[in-house]
Design a protein around this motif. Structure first.
Motif, PDB file in Angstrom:
ATOM      1  N   ALA A 138     -19.277  -4.304  15.039  1.00 13.10           N
ATOM      2  CA  ALA A 138     -18.340  -3.295  14.543  1.00 13.10           C
ATOM      3  C   ALA A 138     -18.374  -2.059  15.432  1.00 13.10           C
ATOM      4  O   ALA A 138     -19.457  -1.599  15.820  1.00 13.10           O
ATOM      5  N   PRO A 139     -17.214  -1.473  15.784  1.00  8.20           N
ATOM      6  CA  PRO A 139     -17.212  -0.247  16.581  1.00  8.20           C
ATOM      7  C   PRO A 139     -18.014   0.881  15.943  1.00  8.20           C
ATOM      8  O   PRO A 139     -18.525   1.762  16.645  1.00  8.20           O
ATOM      9  N   SER A 140     -18.145   0.859  14.615  1.00  8.15           N
ATOM     10  CA  SER A 140     -18.887   1.922  13.939  1.00  8.15           C
ATOM     11  C   SER A 140     -20.326   2.008  14.408  1.00  8.15           C
ATOM     12  O   SER A 140     -20.928   3.086  14.404  1.00  8.15           O
ATOM     13  N   GLY A 158     -10.708  -0.739  19.218  1.00 11.62           N
ATOM     14  CA  GLY A 158     -11.060  -1.998  19.848  1.00 11.62           C
ATOM     15  C   GLY A 158     -11.442  -3.075  18.852  1.00 11.62           C
ATOM     16  O   GLY A 158     -11.535  -2.849  17.659  1.00 11.62           O
ATOM     17  N   TYR A 159     -11.668  -4.265  19.369  1.00  8.15           N
ATOM     18  CA  TYR A 159     -11.993  -5.407  18.524  1.00  8.15           C
ATOM     19  C   TYR A 159     -13.500  -5.492  18.285  1.00  8.15           C
ATOM     20  O   TYR A 159     -14.313  -4.950  19.023  1.00  8.15           O
ATOM     21  N   GLY A 160     -13.851  -6.171  17.203  1.00 10.55           N
ATOM     22  CA  GLY A 160     -15.255  -6.412  16.866  1.00 10.55           C
ATOM     23  C   GLY A 160     -15.367  -7.734  16.154  1.00 10.55           C
ATOM     24  O   GLY A 160     -14.539  -8.624  16.319  1.00 10.55           O
ATOM     25  N   GLY A 161     -16.396  -7.882  15.342  1.00 10.99           N
ATOM     26  CA  GLY A 161     -16.582  -9.102  14.586  1.00 10.99           C
ATOM     27  C   GLY A 161     -17.401 -10.135  15.320  1.00 10.99           C
ATOM     28  O   GLY A 161     -17.948  -9.892  16.392  1.00 10.99           O
ATOM     29  N   SER A 162     -17.456 -11.319  14.733  1.00 13.67           N
ATOM     30  CA  SER A 162     -18.327 -12.367  15.250  1.00 13.67           C
ATOM     31  C   SER A 162     -17.684 -13.218  16.332  1.00 13.67           C
ATOM     32  O   SER A 162     -18.375 -14.003  16.978  1.00 13.67           O
ATOM     33  N   CYS A 163     -16.373 -13.090  16.548  1.00 16.21           N
ATOM     34  CA  CYS A 163     -15.678 -14.019  17.452  1.00 16.21           C
ATOM     35  C   CYS A 163     -15.249 -13.389  18.774  1.00 16.21           C
ATOM     36  O   CYS A 163     -15.682 -13.825  19.841  1.00 16.21           O
ATOM     37  N   PHE A 164     -14.374 -12.396  18.714  1.00 15.14           N
ATOM     38  CA  PHE A 164     -13.787 -11.899  19.955  1.00 15.14           C
ATOM     39  C   PHE A 164     -14.827 -11.406  20.965  1.00 15.14           C
ATOM     40  O   PHE A 164     -14.782 -11.794  22.141  1.00 15.14           O
ATOM     41  N   PRO A 165     -15.769 -10.530  20.583  1.00 13.91           N
ATOM     42  CA  PRO A 165     -16.747 -10.077  21.579  1.00 13.91           C
ATOM     43  C   PRO A 165     -17.587 -11.227  22.126  1.00 13.91           C
ATOM     44  O   PRO A 165     -17.767 -11.355  23.346  1.00 13.91           O
TER      45      PRO A 165
END
Length: 449
Positions: A329-331, A255-262
């Motif tokens: 982050a998914p981690s 899946g997506y993570g980071g500062s934008c998409f979620p």
């Protein structure tokens, strides 16, 4: 100064502000970058870069005579033609964007009557520009133009995205403001899309939501591939050749993570809810993404029988390669779930930044190399597709692990199933058939008690 250059005050020295400031300086403008974090400004003044972005350090050094750094808002805006707002807009508990930093910058501009324009590059909800316009009018800055100039830069390639964009979006409250913002980008190739402020604000949120939708859709198809024996890599390769769809953002995984998409997906859903509209498609996109890391842990648990008293190595912790960013982050979800199941977690990442004391990463055993992270582990999850992992000698590493046929969950479909099969792993990936491991009689390494 070059006769066509402007003086720009950039508020925010994070991923967006620092990149924007560096690129504006590269274009010949005089740029003052202001941030409220003293350590960040200290590093910049010393010639160090507080974040990792390929090429950013070189660009800042190359344009050092056109760049200044300060903690003082009045110093940053002194003599400036344009003030760019590039501050963080994190989500609130309701899912709305927290605009407190935006308003703080605006408050600091009171009295800056020499400004020609205030421009927001931060991602803000649709309608924010109208509120900012009223705030400027009420603070004696009615003559100062307002514009929205959303960013479309991806971490790891932000300089390229800024200097060679697919498009530049300018939302302005009058034609003169639009021309001014457009002139600041002189020398950058690519079309400029000029529109009203509300539409420009919507473009940013809608673009990120659509990319997030492609990722979640791909992961849904991957789940069906697992149930039917199809291979998601073949499916997406063929789909991506359709010119109407394209190959980008169709990699199955965690899946997506980071500062934008979620953040932007939740903010757009909250915006819809605040208007009384239920954005059901986007709700499903978010739910699918939130399930992906949990689904990986459950599949690993099924393969091992239990996670209790098992040692699991997490390979990669940042939300994607080429960055040091751990946000969303998914981690973090995977580490938390493994710890909750009673596992011991080791991890490796070549670039991840230290996190606050309460972060799940601080409860893991961080190790400096891949081999050390794998030593004594019963299983591993490839979380971030760092290039180092593709060139690792997996056959040699298997003997470091605490299992004759250790489980390797490839959360990014980064590795070749046949290679891992031959090396003796129980190999699991997303949406691809799972080969059975080779029978191996070589004793595995068992760490001393």
């Amino acid at each position: 100064m070059h006769p066509d250059s402007s003086r720009i005050a950039v508020f925010g020295a994070g991923y967006i502000g620092l990149v924007a400031g560096a690129c504006f300086a590269e274009l010949g403008h005089q740029v003052a970058i202001r941030d409220i974090q003293s350590e960040r400004i200290r590093l910049l003044k010393a010639g160090d870069v507080p974040i990792y972005e390929p090429g950013l350090g070189d660009m800042l050094a190359r344009n050092k005579d056109r760049l200044t750094y300060t903690l003082d808002a009045a110093e940053a805006v002194a003599g400036a033609d344009v003030a760019y707002i590039c501050v963080d807009t994190p989500p609130t508990p309701s899912g709305d964007a927290d605009l407190s930093r935006v308003w703080a910058v605006l408050a600091s501009l009171t009295g800056a009557t020499h400004l020609r324009a205030v421009v927001v590059k931060s991602t803000v909800p649709v309608g924010t520009g109208a509120r900012i316009r009223r705030a400027l009018d009420d603070s004696g800055l009615a003559h100062v133009a307002y514009a929205s100039n959303p960013e479309f830069t991806a971490e790891g390639r932000a300089l390229e995205d800024f200097m060679r964009p697919d498009r530049i979006v300018v939302g302005a409250d009058n034609p003169a403001a639009a021309r001014l913002v457009r002139s600041l980008h002189h020398g950058i190739p690519g079309p400029v899309e000029t529109m009203d402020v509300a539409s420009a604000e919507m473009v940013k949120m809608a673009a990120n939501a659509l990319l997030a939708t492609k990722i979640s859709f791909t992961n849904e198809i991957a789940a069906l591939c697992e149930a039917t024996g199809a291979d998601i890599t073949h499916v997406t390769r063929a789909i991506g050749q359709d010119h109407r769809l394209g190959p980008h953002f169709m990699n199955a995984g965690l899946g997506y993570g980071g500062s934008c998409f979620p953040k932007d997906s939740r903010a757009l859903r909250a915006l819809a809810a605040n208007t009384g509209y239920s954005f059901q498609l986007l709700t499903a996109v978010i739910e699918v993404n939130e399930l992906q890391p949990r689904r990986a842990v459950q599949r690993l648990k099924t393969a091992l029988g239990t996670l209790h008293n098992r040692t699991i190595a997490l390979l990669g912790m940042t939300f994607k390669p080429g960055t040091d960013d751990m946000r969303e982050a998914p981690s973090t979800v995977i580490a938390s779930r493994l710890l909750a199941e009673g596992a011991t977690v080791t991890c490796w990442d070549p670039m991840a930044r230290p996190q606050p004391d309460t972060h799940p990463w601080n409860l893991t055993d961080r190790r400096p190399t891949i081999s050390e992270a794998l030593t004594g582990a019963d299983a591993a999850i490839l979380v971030t597709e760092w290039p180092d992992l593709a060139t690792t000698d997996w056959a040699a590493h298997r003997h470091l692990m605490n299992n004759h046929t250790p489980v390797l969950y490839d959360g990014r479909n980064h590795l070749d199933p046949a290679t891992l099969h031959t090396a003796g792993y129980t190999y699991i990936s997303t949406g691809r058939p799972t080969p059975q491991p080779q029978t191996n009689t070589t004793p595995s390494h068992t760490p001393p008690a």
